[in-house]
Design an enzyme around this catalytic site. Sequence first.
Site, PDB file in Angstrom:
ATOM      1  N   LYS A 149       0.882  -1.175   0.000  1.00  0.00           N
ATOM      2  CA  LYS A 149       0.000   0.000   0.000  1.00  0.00           C
ATOM      3  C   LYS A 149       0.919   1.225   0.000  1.00  0.00           C
ATOM      4  O   LYS A 149       1.252   1.790   1.038  1.00  0.00           O
ATOM      5  CB  LYS A 149      -0.911  -0.040   1.227  1.00  0.00           C
ATOM      6  CG  LYS A 149      -2.175   0.767   1.046  1.00  0.00           C
ATOM      7  CD  LYS A 149      -3.237   0.337   2.027  1.00  0.00           C
ATOM      8  CE  LYS A 149      -4.325   1.391   2.168  1.00  0.00           C
ATOM      9  NZ  LYS A 149      -5.057   1.707   0.965  1.00  0.00           N
ATOM     10  N   GLU A 182      -9.585  -5.612  -8.917  1.00  0.00           N
ATOM     11  CA  GLU A 182     -10.246  -4.939  -7.794  1.00  0.00           C
ATOM     12  C   GLU A 182     -10.846  -3.642  -8.303  1.00  0.00           C
ATOM     13  O   GLU A 182     -10.720  -3.327  -9.485  1.00  0.00           O
ATOM     14  CB  GLU A 182      -9.253  -4.678  -6.655  1.00  0.00           C
ATOM     15  CG  GLU A 182      -8.089  -3.779  -7.048  1.00  0.00           C
ATOM     16  CD  GLU A 182      -7.064  -3.555  -5.926  1.00  0.00           C
ATOM     17  OE1 GLU A 182      -7.297  -3.984  -4.781  1.00  0.00           O
ATOM     18  OE2 GLU A 182      -6.038  -2.933  -6.205  1.00  0.00           O
TER      19      GLU A 182
HETATM   20  N1  PXG Z   1      -7.791  -2.041  -2.913  1.00  0.00           N
HETATM   21  C1  PXG Z   1      -7.099  -0.887  -2.915  1.00  0.00           C
HETATM   22  C2  PXG Z   1      -6.281  -0.523  -4.089  1.00  0.00           C
HETATM   23  C3  PXG Z   1      -7.174  -0.058  -1.787  1.00  0.00           C
HETATM   24  O1  PXG Z   1      -6.488   1.098  -1.763  1.00  0.00           O
HETATM   25  C4  PXG Z   1      -8.678  -1.627  -0.743  1.00  0.00           C
HETATM   26  C5  PXG Z   1      -8.553  -2.418  -1.875  1.00  0.00           C
HETATM   27  C6  PXG Z   1      -9.487  -2.102   0.419  1.00  0.00           C
HETATM   28  O2  PXG Z   1      -8.646  -2.448   1.502  1.00  0.00           O
HETATM   29  P1  PXG Z   1      -9.071  -2.249   3.015  1.00  0.00           P
HETATM   30  O3  PXG Z   1      -7.896  -2.729   3.783  1.00  0.00           O
HETATM   31  O4  PXG Z   1      -9.360  -0.806   3.221  1.00  0.00           O
HETATM   32  O5  PXG Z   1     -10.262  -3.096   3.249  1.00  0.00           O
HETATM   33  C7  PXG Z   1      -7.976  -0.412  -0.691  1.00  0.00           C
HETATM   34  C8  PXG Z   1      -8.070   0.482   0.494  1.00  0.00           C
HETATM   35  C9  PXG Z   1      -9.581   6.418   0.220  1.00  0.00           C
HETATM   36  C10 PXG Z   1      -9.291   5.138   0.897  1.00  0.00           C
HETATM   37  O6  PXG Z   1      -9.243   7.456   0.787  1.00  0.00           O
HETATM   38  C11 PXG Z   1      -8.872   4.031   0.171  1.00  0.00           C
HETATM   39  C12 PXG Z   1      -8.582   2.862   0.841  1.00  0.00           C
HETATM   40  C13 PXG Z   1      -8.723   2.773   2.194  1.00  0.00           C
HETATM   41  C14 PXG Z   1      -9.148   3.883   2.892  1.00  0.00           C
HETATM   42  C15 PXG Z   1      -9.445   5.080   2.240  1.00  0.00           C
HETATM   43  O7  PXG Z   1     -10.155   6.385  -0.883  1.00  0.00           O
HETATM   44  N2  PXG Z   1      -8.154   1.832   0.101  1.00  0.00           N
END
Ligand code: PXG
Length: 290
Positions: A149, A182
Site C-alpha cells: 500500500k 479490484e
Molecule cells: N484495494 C485498494 C487498491 C485499496 O487502496 C482496498 C482495496 C481495500 O482495503 P481495506 O484494507 O481498506 O479493506 C484499498 C483500500 C480512500 C481510501 O481514501 C482508500 C482505501 C482505504 C481507505 C481510504 O479512498 N483503500
Amino acid sequence: MKIYLNGDLVAKEDAKISVFDHGLLYGDGVFEGIRLYSGCIFKLEEHLERLEFSAKAILLDLPLDREQLRKAVCDTCRANNLENGYVRLVVTRGPGHLGLTPDGCGPGNVIIIADDIQLYPEELYEKGLKIISVPTRRINASALPPAIKSLNYLNNILAKIEAKKVGFQEALMLNDKGEIAECTGDNVFMISKGVLFTPPLDAGSLRGITRGAVIDLAAELNLPCREQALTRYDLWTAEECFLTGTAAEVIPCVEVDHRKIGDGAPGSTTRRLIELFRKSVLTDGVNLSE
Ligand code: PXG
C-alpha cells in the site's frame, strides 16, 4: 485539528514537511487508511502489520515500532476527541536529493491525520452501486506487488477518473490477463450458486482488511468462500456482488458494465454480511478508552 507529525501533535497549519521528501517527489512511501467506530479502532493490529509489511517490501525502515505506532494512532484520535472517523497513517521515505535513489533520504516523516470520513450516502447501501470496467489495467503484480500500500496511486486514480468521466462512481479494474483485479479503493466479491468468490491476491488485489473480515464473517455464516480468478462474464452473471474497503465498508453492487446483477437489488446474503460487518466493527479492534 491536531496532526501527528514525528512525535508531536501540531495544529493543521503547522503540519509541514520538506518539498524534498521523496514521498512527494516520487510517491515513495507507504500508508494505511483506518476506521474508528464508537471509540474502537477497527482491526488496528492488522493495519499496522500491513504497514510494516509494505515498508519492508520497499526497504523503508519505519521510525517507530509496533507499540509506538499503536500509541501514536491512539493519541492522535484522543487529541482530536474523535469517536468515529478515519485515520490516515503515512510514512514517507523522507527528504533527500533530486534523484530516484533513496540513499541519503530520511528520516522518514510519520504523519497521522484523524478526521471525519466522507462516506457513500446511506441510500447507496440500500439501493446498491453501479460500476463499470475501465481501460486502465491494474499494474502487473510482477511490476509492483499489489499488496504494497504505497503512496503511488496513479494507476487507481486514472481508473477512477475514467469511471467518473462516464458517470460512474467506481471503476472495475482488470489485470493484464483481463481478469478482475479490484476496484480503485475496494476489493470485489460475488456470490454464485451459494458460493462466495473473490479474486486471489495475485490477480492484482490488495490484501484488504475489510476483505479479510468478510471472509471470516462468511465462515460464520457457513458460506463457502473461494479465491479464484474471475472474469467480467463471471461477474455479469453472478447472483450478488459487493465491494469491500475501509472507506466503503461492505457496499452492494447491483450493476456491472450495464448488466444488472441478480434482480438489480442488493442480494439477501450481501445484506446479511453488511449487518454482521456493522456489528463486528464495534468490537473488533483497539478501544481508545483502554
Ligand atoms: N484495494 C485498494 C487498491 C485499496 O487502496 C482496498 C482495496 C481495500 O482495503 P481495506 O484494507 O481498506 O479493506 C484499498 C483500500 C480512500 C481510501 O481514501 C482508500 C482505501 C482505504 C481507505 C481510504 O479512498 N483503500
